[in-house]
Design a protein around this motif. Sequence first.
Motif, mmCIF file in Angstrom:
data_model
loop_
_atom_site.group_PDB
_atom_site.id
_atom_site.type_symbol
_atom_site.label_atom_id
_atom_site.label_comp_id
_atom_site.label_asym_id
_atom_site.label_seq_id
_atom_site.Cartn_x
_atom_site.Cartn_y
_atom_site.Cartn_z
ATOM 1 N N THR A 33 0.832 -1.201 0.000
ATOM 2 C CA THR A 33 0.000 0.000 0.000
ATOM 3 C C THR A 33 0.867 1.251 0.000
ATOM 4 N N LYS A 34 1.934 1.249 0.772
ATOM 5 C CA LYS A 34 2.840 2.391 0.828
ATOM 6 C C LYS A 34 3.491 2.625 -0.538
ATOM 7 N N LYS A 37 0.920 4.176 -2.907
ATOM 8 C CA LYS A 37 0.729 5.592 -2.597
ATOM 9 C C LYS A 37 1.891 6.419 -3.120
ATOM 10 N N TRP A 38 3.126 5.922 -2.968
ATOM 11 C CA TRP A 38 4.289 6.651 -3.449
ATOM 12 C C TRP A 38 4.239 6.781 -4.967
ATOM 13 N N LEU A 40 1.575 6.790 -6.893
ATOM 14 C CA LEU A 40 0.536 7.752 -7.249
ATOM 15 C C LEU A 40 1.002 9.184 -7.035
ATOM 16 N N TRP A 41 1.659 9.463 -5.919
ATOM 17 C CA TRP A 41 2.156 10.811 -5.668
ATOM 18 C C TRP A 41 3.222 11.189 -6.682
#
Length: 149
Positions: A33-34, A37-38, A40-41
């Motif tokens: 998940t981390k 998220k990275w 996507l950012w």
Amino acid sequence: MMASPPDKPDGGRRRMSIKVVDPETEKEKEAKTKKIKWILWRDVAFLVAAAVAAHYMGYVELHASEAELRGGVSNDNGIVDTGFIVTTPIHDFLRKNRGWNDALAAINSLALFIPGIYAAYVTLWKGDYDLAFRYFAMHILRSFCGWFT
């Protein structure tokens, strides 16, 4: 052979239950998940940076003939441009024949659109930003070099 008691439908035997163990632990799920998220950012930051660069490229292209903006003095005589002189007959033909002009512009747009789709695919789908950075750097440098000449 042993007879099963009549009150138990399964014959009194013990059934073994098989428990399926999820190979992903909680730590692995959290790490995954981390990472998502990275990614996507990173993608959002890249798209914002590309939009800002495109804005400045548009400004440079729009004001290409305004030498005062870059500290120079406008020359009414202009620069002798061999390419302009050589292509004058083609320019005159396309100015008189708008259909040909539009057809050639469409071919030019397609010729630039197909590599753009590939660059977007490689960047956004595969996550490889090398081509996109080179593509935008090329356009930025082209804009500024054209503006300064």
